[in-house]
Design a protein around this motif. Structure first.
Motif, short mmCIF file in Angstrom:
data_model
loop_
_atom_site.label_atom_id
_atom_site.label_comp_id
_atom_site.label_asym_id
_atom_site.label_seq_id
_atom_site.Cartn_x
_atom_site.Cartn_y
_atom_site.Cartn_z
N GLN A 273 0.87 -1.25 -0.07
CA GLN A 273 0.15 -0.12 -0.31
C GLN A 273 0.80 1.31 -0.03
OE1 GLN A 273 -1.81 1.50 3.86
NE2 GLN A 273 -0.95 -0.23 4.88
N ASP A 274 0.36 2.43 -0.54
CA ASP A 274 0.84 3.66 -0.45
C ASP A 274 0.28 4.32 0.86
OD1 ASP A 274 1.78 6.19 -0.61
OD2 ASP A 274 1.40 6.34 -2.66
N HIS A 276 0.43 7.13 1.86
CA HIS A 276 -0.15 8.65 1.78
C HIS A 276 -1.27 8.63 1.28
CE1 HIS A 276 3.88 10.27 2.98
NE2 HIS A 276 4.54 9.13 2.15
N TYR A 281 -1.13 -1.56 -4.28
CA TYR A 281 -0.46 -1.92 -5.43
C TYR A 281 -0.25 -3.51 -5.61
CZ TYR A 281 1.25 2.89 -5.85
OH TYR A 281 1.48 4.25 -5.86
N ILE A 315 6.67 1.10 -1.74
CA ILE A 315 6.72 2.31 -2.04
C ILE A 315 7.45 3.37 -0.97
CG2 ILE A 315 4.80 4.34 -2.23
CD1 ILE A 315 4.27 1.57 -4.13
N GLY A 321 5.09 9.00 -1.24
CA GLY A 321 4.73 8.04 -2.17
C GLY A 321 5.02 8.25 -3.82
N MET A 324 8.46 4.42 -6.56
CA MET A 324 8.00 2.68 -6.49
C MET A 324 9.19 1.93 -6.80
SD MET A 324 4.88 0.60 -8.26
CE MET A 324 5.53 0.81 -9.83
N CYS A 338 6.11 7.60 -9.73
CA CYS A 338 4.59 7.47 -9.84
C CYS A 338 3.97 8.67 -10.30
CB CYS A 338 4.17 7.18 -8.47
SG CYS A 338 4.74 5.68 -7.74
#
Length: 644
Positions: A273-274, A276, A281, A315, A321, A324, A338
């Motif tokens: 996960q991101d 922010h 993902y 990330i 973020g 990646m 990103c």
């Protein structure tokens, strides 16, 4: 020098008080500029200024949004007050950032260009580190591997899950073991929920939730054969992806299944996960990385990252973020921006040379760890984020080989928050190494990053988290959307109405409140052929600046939605009848053929009119019971009069 100090009022008598007038306290008619006749005071005032955080709140309120488009005075006043408070908080934050040291600290510094940091072993790092930091260097030999590792948000508690069913949770600061379970089935992943009180385990058939004492609390039957788990702390969502290829979101506060997406890309074992914007993902077997949100049934972004299956995705939390990192089973490591998915920023091959499983993980300070084969390599910024065309190895920061080949494969890499510790999960347990400069030194207690949080503080934070929980529909790629008001609509129409007294006024009407004809006119979709031009205004002026549209285009737009085959045929025939000059000029058919088509068109129209009349009569007969009356000659209307 004495004159300069005296002019700056650095030294003065204690019993002497001088009244100072600042820019924020000056009167409207009084100038706050320094006296240019005195060069010393003018130079001091030019090169010095009061920090924003120490200025009066009235100065900061001028930068706040005024929300003049809101009609409600009370709501507008509250919004302006909140905006001023936010502006003041941002000023305080900017001053704090300026005062704090901006250079990178905590990293290993070499004495010369010939000395390399990657040559330093963990023994040397532990010897140079302090006594408390040296305790983090730990080797745990376990028999239930390979292991997956997960930390809490503050980094104090750690949970491990072995492939053979061994699950444990303990305190890394005191070494206290909370619980230890032997589940007797394969455990593929583990994750903490809101704190160390609960954690979820991805087992062979379903996902289970256990409390701090190891008691099974919930059995999530909706999560079938999960491979990876992630918890979104601000949304209280537990996400899982499994062998069936379904991404599922479970609300842990209410217990309902929020969303279930079919990826249609087969079994998936890569999920992250991101932190922010809470976007998930996924890495798939066809080399694609997809970005998912609960409110979209399809991926928001789909990127072909590798030629083979994706092995790991991570990330970067240090820059919002923005970057990646991915590893594939084709033996490559790629760093992506990103904000632009056109290509990888940096790409290189694994140092081990193998094409097997590889893990990648970012730290809080932007340090990248890549584990493959029997070693873990650590890279630092900006070398890994600088665009580079050749697929060459970036400079190494640290490297750590595993003790023996029996520890392979490396299945998990996790940086401990707020600490310079990297924990490696492998087949024979876990290994914790020291990576100087990888952890964030500042501890934000408002975000739950307090290492010494008590029971009362944990309960209060949990209640605040429930009250401030963000809805799943707010998860988007734009992280700034949360907490902001929707901007005023740009699609507004300003009509000018003239009252009876001759005064004119202009009022902005939102686009949604306009009538259908006005919306079509504003959007440019109105039919100008049906508009009646006013005095002094021609049809060409209505159609636009150029005002030149051929007759074919206007007729086509006028008949929009009337493209049935019969009506299309009649329209063509009507064109020939209405404009005989054009027919004689453009058509090459003989007069007999022309009159044949003309009478055919007239017969078809008469047939349509007759069918409409019969249909109306049938409706009246069924609805009102009227009998169809046949019309007689014109003298039949005198029958009633003659009878009388």
């Amino acid at each position: 020098m004495d004159a300069l100090i005296a002019k700056g009022d650095s030294i003065q008598a204690l019993n002497k008080k001088r009244k100072r007038v600042y820019a924020s306290q000056s009167k409207p008619g009084q100038s706050s500029k320094p006296d240019k006749s005195n060069k010393t005071s003018a130079s001091i005032a030019k090169n010095t200024s009061l920090p924003k955080s120490l200025r009066s709140q009235t100065d900061e309120s001028t930068n706040a949004t005024q929300y003049k488009h809101i009609a409600n005075a009370k709501l507008r006043r509250n919004l302006v007050k909140t905006s001023a408070h936010i502006a003041q908080s941002q000023a305080l934050l900017s001053d704090a950032v300026d005062l704090l040291p901006s250079e990178d600290v905590g990293f290993i510094q070499t004495d010369g260009p010939l000395e390399k940091t990657w040559r330093i072993s963990q023994t040397d790092v532990v010897r140079a580190a302090g006594g408390e930091a040296a305790r983090a260097r730990l080797e745990m030999k376990l028999e239930g591997g390979p292991y997956r590792i997960r930390y809490t948000k503050n980094g104090r508690h750690m949970a491990i899950a072995g492939r053979m069913g061994h699950v444990a949770s303990f305190d890394t600061l005191t070494g206290t073991v909370h619980n230890e379970l032997q589940l007797g089935e394969a455990c593929k992943d583990i994750v903490y929920l809101q704190d160390q009180s609960f954690y979820a385990v991805a087992q062979e058939k379903y996902a289970f939730i256990y409390d701090r004492d190891g008691v099974e609390v919930h059995k999530l039957k909706a999560h079938v054969s999960p491979n990876r788990l992630e918890f979104l702390p601000y949304h209280w969502l537990l996400a899982s992806v499994g062998s069936a290829g379904y991404l599922k979101y479970q609300d842990t506060s209410t217990g309902q299944l929020v969303a279930e997406h079919r990826t249609a890309l087969g079994a998936c074992s890569v999920l992250t996960q991101d932190p922010h914007n809470a976007v998930l993902y996924l890495g798939h077997q066809n080399g694609c990385v997809t970005l998912w949100t609960p409110n979209l049934p399809h991926p928001a972004v789909k990127v072909l990252s590798h030629l083979g299956p994706v092995a790991s995705v991570s990330i970067d939390p240090s820059e919002g973020g923005r970057y990646m990192a991915t590893t594939g089973k084709d033996g490559t490591v790629k760093v992506w921006d990103c904000r632009n998915w056109k290509g990888a920023v940096r790409e290189w091959h694994l140092r081990s040379g193998g094409k097997g499983h590889a893990e990648v993980e970012w730290s809080q300070k932007g340090v990248l760890a890549v584990g493959s084969g029997g070693s873990v390599n650590v890279y630092t910024s900006p070398s890994i984020k600088t665009p580079h065309n050749a697929a060459s190895q970036p400079p190494l920061y640290l490297t750590h080989p595993l003790p023996s080949t029996s520890h392979r494969p490396i299945t998990s890499l996790r940086f401990a928050p707020l600490q310079d510790v990297l924990t490696i999960g492998h087949a024979h347990g876990t290994s914790s190494i020291l990576v100087p400069g990888s952890g964030e030194g500042g501890m934000d207690t408002g975000e739950g990053l307090d290492l010494y949080e008590g029971v009362k503080g944990r309960r209060e934070r949990e209640v605040r988290g429930l009250l401030d929980k963000i809805q799943p529909d707010m998860i988007t790629l734009e992280s700034d959307i949360v907490g902001n008001l929707a901007p005023p609509s740009k699609l507004s129409f300003t009509p000018t109405t003239t009252g009876g007294s001759g005064s004119s006024r202009a009022a902005e009407i939102p686009y949604a409140r306009l009538s259908r004809a006005e919306r079509l006119r504003v959007s440019g979709k109105a039919d100008i052929t049906e508009e009646i031009p006013s005095d002094g205004e021609s049809v060409d002026e209505i159609s636009g600046k150029n005002g030149k549209e051929d007759k074919e285009a206007r007729e086509k737009r006028k008949m929009r939605g009337k493209g049935k085959s019969l009506k299309r045929y009649l329209r063509k025939q009507r064109k020939n009848v209405v404009d005989p000059a054009a027919f004689a000029k453009e058509s090459s058919m003989s007069p007999s053929v022309f009159f044949f088509f003309l009478f055919s068109a007239l017969a078809i129209r008469a047939k349509i009119e007759r069918q409409k009349a019969e249909r109306k009569a049938e409706i009246r007969r069924v609805k009102y019971g009227d009998e169809p009356q046949e019309r007689s000659a014109a003298l039949d209307r005198f029958k009633k009069t003659s009878k009388e």
